[in-house]
Write an enzyme that holds these catalytic residues in place. Structure first.
Site, PDB file in Angstrom:
ATOM      1  N   PRO D   2      59.662  13.725 -20.954  1.00 26.76           N
ATOM      2  CA  PRO D   2      59.962  13.847 -22.394  1.00 26.76           C
ATOM      3  C   PRO D   2      61.013  12.850 -22.843  1.00 26.76           C
ATOM      4  CG  PRO D   2      59.933  16.010 -21.351  1.00 26.76           C
ATOM      5  CD  PRO D   2      59.910  14.989 -20.246  1.00 26.76           C
ATOM      6  N   TYR D   3      61.076  12.721 -24.153  1.00 32.51           N
ATOM      7  CA  TYR D   3      62.061  11.857 -24.798  1.00 32.51           C
ATOM      8  C   TYR D   3      62.759  12.696 -25.866  1.00 32.51           C
ATOM      9  CZ  TYR D   3      63.912   8.359 -27.982  1.00 32.51           C
ATOM     10  OH  TYR D   3      64.744   7.631 -28.796  1.00 32.51           O
TER      11      TYR D   3
END
Lengths: 67, 67, 67, 67, 67, 67
Positions: D2-3
């Site tokens: 994820p970011y």
């Protein structure tokens, strides 16, 4: 018409290197998708190493641990 | 509740101009979509001209070419 | 040259309303900062109410609590 | 993978506090979704109070009004 | 470690074309800045033509005007 | 007032999991920086695995290679 945002840590990228990123990202979209380069926007964000985390640690901390 | 992000080149926009952008973007969302302004967030990013590309060139380079 | 990103919950905004947001945001940047509208980009993101949180709750949950 | 992007006003958050945000956001994604932390990226943007609007006003103006 | 976000209109880009964008953007950052590709993230957003504006008009409206 | 954007691959995160992400990110900013949760916005973007690249490959391709 595409919009490309490139985020990198602030590590002294030169104007010339940033120009290469802009040129390279533009050429990529033209080549792969046939986009018109005239209105193709590229924005580069340079982020302090305290403000960038990977693996749960800041880049600052990782560099200290590995130096 | 909307979130608006405005990216401009860093060219000396004044606090007053930025206040007008915040007010104008908020009013726009209220007028068009009936959004509640109280939690409507506007973030302005000012980007160095070396870091903004259009048409495959940085804004810095384009300005030099046209000056 | 500016880039504007508007994030709203996905609640049936019509094409006409989205056209008004695009026109309004463009006019705002032209009026306040004298930007050239030709390369001014506006991107609207519509976000599901499960995916938007405010005050620690999703918009879905807030609407159920207030209905 | 994820970011996570966290935008806050620039109000003197310390390196230690930013490290806590990076650690906390990473732990959250690991705990809730079982994500691999190794390639989980967190970027913190600190935004000047002139450039952050809420309720149609900049944070600068709101603070002046409430001081 | 860089993060690249590419926004394009949703016009039927194929999985193969998107793979080329991912590969090309990664190679660009490796070549220009010597970044490690292993943790380099690319995210492609495809945006409906109603939700993308340029020159004050949606892409939908521009295409109708030019067809 | 902070704004948090969480990007994850679209892999069937449930409404309950997304509510936990919203709650957890909000609590994190309150705990570390003393932010007021009332106007704290969290937006979750779910991205198709074709549209997410890491290490120069799409997540789709990586999963096929490792299955």
């Amino acid at each position: 018409m595409p919009y490309v945002n490139i985020k990198i840590t602030r590590d002294g990228a030169t104007s010339e290197q940033k120009a290469q990123l802009i040129k390279g990202a533009t050429d990529l979209l033209v080549r792969v998708l046939g986009k018109n380069p005239a209105s193709l926007v590229v924005v580069i964000d340079e982020v302090d190493s305290d403000n960038w985390g990977i693996g749960g640690e800041s880049v600052t901390a990782r560099r200290q641990a590995h130096s």
